[in-house]
Enzyme design. Structure first.
Site, PDB file in Angstrom:
ATOM      1  N   CYS A  34       0.867  -1.181   0.000  1.00  0.00           N
ATOM      2  CA  CYS A  34       0.000   0.000   0.000  1.00  0.00           C
ATOM      3  C   CYS A  34       0.903   1.231   0.000  1.00  0.00           C
ATOM      4  O   CYS A  34       1.781   1.358   0.871  1.00  0.00           O
ATOM      5  CB  CYS A  34      -0.852  -0.033   1.267  1.00  0.00           C
ATOM      6  SG  CYS A  34      -1.879   1.419   1.521  1.00  0.00           S
ATOM      7  N   CYS A  58      -0.702   4.169  -6.373  1.00  0.00           N
ATOM      8  CA  CYS A  58      -1.763   3.615  -5.520  1.00  0.00           C
ATOM      9  C   CYS A  58      -2.008   2.223  -6.067  1.00  0.00           C
ATOM     10  O   CYS A  58      -2.130   2.054  -7.300  1.00  0.00           O
ATOM     11  CB  CYS A  58      -3.034   4.465  -5.612  1.00  0.00           C
ATOM     12  SG  CYS A  58      -4.458   3.684  -4.816  1.00  0.00           S
TER      13      CYS A  58
HETATM   14  N1  DGL Z   1      -4.343   1.240  -2.412  1.00  0.00           N
HETATM   15  C1  DGL Z   1      -3.872   2.117  -1.373  1.00  0.00           C
HETATM   16  C2  DGL Z   1      -2.556   2.773  -1.802  1.00  0.00           C
HETATM   17  O1  DGL Z   1      -1.777   2.206  -2.467  1.00  0.00           O
HETATM   18  C3  DGL Z   1      -4.852   3.204  -1.003  1.00  0.00           C
HETATM   19  C4  DGL Z   1      -6.211   2.771  -0.589  1.00  0.00           C
HETATM   20  C5  DGL Z   1      -6.674   3.485   0.690  1.00  0.00           C
HETATM   21  O2  DGL Z   1      -6.903   4.704   0.654  1.00  0.00           O
HETATM   22  O3  DGL Z   1      -6.746   2.804   1.703  1.00  0.00           O
HETATM   23  O4  DGL Z   1      -2.273   3.863  -1.461  1.00  0.00           O
END
Ligand code: DGL
Length: 282
Positions: free
Chosen positions: A69, A202
């Protein structure tokens, strides 16, 4: 066992790539669906939640935890690695993030190199970073890129609605307009000049990579984190083979702090045919 922690579903894009790259290794995924999304949370909450997730994976026998993440990595990785792990009572464990491999790929510079070297010193590329509000506010990408390439221009752009729309399984038309808006806002910052690289910062965004490809100028090279992170983990395990030693192959295990029935439905968007999630209380 190698653990992958994420705020929810996004890390599945990275997890899936890892299980395909290393079929001989046992992987466990923990999605903190009880607390998703992290993208707009205050930093101290993100640090506390990420620490609990890493501890839960350590308790299940993982010695290496990868934060799948960007938000958790940008906000919490350094604090957990430097301030917590050393005094945590979890010796011999490590936490890795996904910013390092991405910055390495975008700057063509090893992470260990933190002062500008030739020829990166003279690199004048423009690098675009798309991410959540918290990832962009952390300035982790521009700071780490400029340490290695001080002449590079880094342009950041939030796509605040996009991760949630992907999770909702929104129709292509709405996803398309969110990506188009994000790209247009980014190009407005560069006066229309196409960036050399675009980092999809993301872990949800690889699912709409084709839309970013469609709206970004052809000149711009896209950096796709799942492959970059798999390459980087391969290199890491060659340098630190103890993290893979003694680990017998096992099917990937998916755990969630949320309700597995609801989580399984959304997981199919990220990984058609994914194994079912099981509940884990933190
Ligand atoms: N997929 C997460 C990232 O890579 C973000 C998702 C969230 O906001 O929890 O930042």
């Amino acid at each position: 066992m190698i653990g992958v922690f994420d705020s929810g579903h996004g890390g599945l894009t990275v997890f899936r790539a890892l299980t395909m790259r290393f079929p001989q290794l046992p992987f466990v995924y923990l999605g903190d669906h009880a607390n998703v999304p992290y993208g707009d949370r205050p930093s101290d909450e993100i640090v506390a939640l990420t620490r609990s997730g890493a501890e839960a994976l350590f308790r299940r026998g993982c010695r290496l935890v990868l934060l799948g993440c960007n938000t958790a990595t940008c906000v919490a990785a350094r604090t957990l690695q430097k301030d917590w792990l050393a005094v945590s009572g979890w010796p011999g464990r490590n936490i890795l993030g996904i910013v390092a491999p991405t910055v390495e790929a975008a700057t063509q510079t090893p992470w260990a190199v933190t002062t500008p070297q030739y020829p990166q010193k003279y690199n004048t590329d423009t690098i675009a970073v798309f991410g959540t509000t918290r990832t962009i506010a952390s300035h982790a990408y521009p700071e780490e890129i400029r340490k290695r390439c001080p002449k590079v221009t880094v342009v950041q752009q939030t796509c605040p609605e996009l991760a949630a729309a992907i999770e909702r399984g929104a129709h292509d038309a709405s996803l398309d307009s969110l990506v188009r808006e994000g790209v247009a806002a980014l190009l407005a910052q560069t006066d229309g000049m196409p960036p050399h690289w675009a980092i999809l910062g993301c872990t949800h965004y690889p699912l709409v990579e084709r839309l970013f490809r469609l709206h970004l100028p052809d000149f711009t090279r896209l950096l796709s984190q799942p492959q970059v992170v798999a390459d980087s983990l391969e290199d890491y395990l060659q340098r630190h083979p103890s993290y893979a030693e003694g680990a017998a192959a096992a099917p990937p295990l998916l755990l969630t702090t949320g309700d597995p029935t609801r989580v399984n439905t959304t997981a199919r968007i990220f990984w058609p045919g994914a194994p079912p999630f099981r509940h884990l209380g933190l």
